[in-house]
Design a protein around this motif. Structure first.
Motif, PDB file in Angstrom:
ATOM      1  N   ARG A  56      -7.060   2.265 -12.425  1.00 14.34           N
ATOM      2  CA  ARG A  56      -8.162   2.014 -11.498  1.00 14.34           C
ATOM      3  C   ARG A  56      -7.575   1.619 -10.143  1.00 14.34           C
ATOM      4  N   GLY A  57      -8.118   2.161  -9.070  1.00 10.55           N
ATOM      5  CA  GLY A  57      -7.617   1.813  -7.754  1.00 10.55           C
ATOM      6  C   GLY A  57      -8.279   2.628  -6.659  1.00 10.55           C
ATOM      7  N   ARG A  58      -7.641   2.653  -5.509  1.00  8.65           N
ATOM      8  CA  ARG A  58      -8.181   3.379  -4.357  1.00  8.65           C
ATOM      9  C   ARG A  58      -7.186   4.456  -3.916  1.00  8.65           C
ATOM     10  N   VAL A  59      -7.743   5.565  -3.444  1.00  7.62           N
ATOM     11  CA  VAL A  59      -6.915   6.671  -2.972  1.00  7.62           C
ATOM     12  C   VAL A  59      -6.431   6.350  -1.556  1.00  7.62           C
ATOM     13  N   ASP A  60      -5.140   6.588  -1.331  1.00 10.64           N
ATOM     14  CA  ASP A  60      -4.527   6.265  -0.046  1.00 10.64           C
ATOM     15  C   ASP A  60      -3.598   7.411   0.345  1.00 10.64           C
ATOM     16  N   LEU A  61      -3.389   7.598   1.644  1.00 13.24           N
ATOM     17  CA  LEU A  61      -2.464   8.613   2.128  1.00 13.24           C
ATOM     18  C   LEU A  61      -1.122   7.956   2.401  1.00 13.24           C
ATOM     19  N   SER A  66       3.178  12.677   3.593  1.00 16.24           N
ATOM     20  CA  SER A  66       1.899  13.392   3.747  1.00 16.24           C
ATOM     21  C   SER A  66       1.287  13.722   2.385  1.00 16.24           C
ATOM     22  N   ARG A  67       1.316  12.729   1.489  1.00 13.61           N
ATOM     23  CA  ARG A  67       0.790  12.940   0.151  1.00 13.61           C
ATOM     24  C   ARG A  67      -0.201  11.840  -0.190  1.00 13.61           C
TER      25      ARG A  67
END
Length: 283
Positions: A56-61, A66-67
């Motif tokens: 569980r978590g948050r999407v980050d760049l 650049s991924r």
């Protein structure tokens, strides 16, 4: 916004700083996950490779590459192992039952071969490392490169084809009387993740190794990396450079060999003379 993903752990590393770096996979894709040490409970271990987990978590760049990655607040096991790990274990058990891992079918690796076939990628650093070792320790050995991809979807087919080409070439050169025809295959690849090395768990390649007329020395990844190719091959080296060294005794060893033979001959002569004197005295 929080999201939840589930998958099989492909790679898992806890850094010196205490952060977890994990890659999840399914049959079609992979996802990088980072769990910073502040989100790790005391005594919580990093997830194990092959384990099925939910994160569980948050999407980050991740800008430097650049991924996209998932910054996890929690990673919890779902129980059991993933489909890919189960398939690999099933293949291992099947080949073991067929006797492909048996020591009785394995052949000795020649110590000073006149001809060495190297099956690897022509563009990798591994080839340069292997050649450097062999040129320093066995400058008179003939080296034959059989190029093949060592990673990706086409790698198993290319590696199997390269082994078949080497065997055909060796047979033809032996028939023509060439003294430095290849008599051993060095199957080499540098280190990488479990997914990077997956070509060396392919049944197509494993069958090609087992069918090889020439003995195969596998030198794949690092000391801690063990693939099914290592189990099927006639012998395993921890790294490609170690594999090259196994095929080329050091110069001081070669210089010492004549003296060892002379000493052995002298002991044999002395033993025969002593036996003859004893027999003569007993008469």
């Amino acid at each position: 916004m929080d999201c939840i993903v589930a998958g099989e752990v492909q790679s898992s590393l806890r850094s010196a700083a205490g952060h977890d770096y994990v890659t999840l996979r399914d049959a079609a894709s992979t996802l990088d996950i980072v769990r910073f040490r502040g989100a790790i409970r005391p005594g919580e271990e990093p997830p194990a490779v092959g384990e099925v987990v939910v994160a569980r978590g948050r999407v980050d760049l991740y800008a430097p590459r650049s991924r996209y990655q998932l910054v996890a607040s929690s990673i919890a096991p779902l129980g059991g192992v993933g489909l890919l790990s189960r398939e690999l274990e099933a293949l291992k058990l099947r080949l073991q039952a067929e006797g492909l891992f048996d020591s009785a079918r394995k052949r000795p690796i020649p110590e000073m071969p006149r001809g060495i076939a190297i099956v690897t990628s022509r563009s990798g650093a591994v080839l340069h490392d292997v050649i450097r070792v062999l040129r320093r320790r066995a400058p008179r050995s003939r080296l034959l490169l059989a190029h093949a991809a060592v990673q990706g979807a086409d790698a198993p087919k290319e590696l199997a084809a390269a082994i078949a080409r080497v065997n055909a070439c060796a047979a033809a050169e032996e028939r023509s009387g060439r003294a430095d025809a290849p008599i051993v295959i060095l199957l080499a690849r540098g280190g990488g993740s479990a997914d990077d090395l997956n070509a060396f768990n392919s049944e197509l390649l494993l069958r090609a190794i087992a069918a090889s007329r020439l003995p195969v020395l596998s030198a794949i990844g690092h000391e801690s990396d063990v693939t099914l190719a290592d189990l099927v091959a006639d012998a395993r080296a921890g790294t490609p450079s170690i594999g090259a060294a196994m095929l080329s005794p050091a110069d001081d060893e070669l210089r010492a060999e004549p003296m060892r033979l002379l000493q052995r001959s002298a002991r044999a002569v002395i033993g025969r003379l002593a036996a003859a004197r004893a027999a003569h005295s007993a008469r």
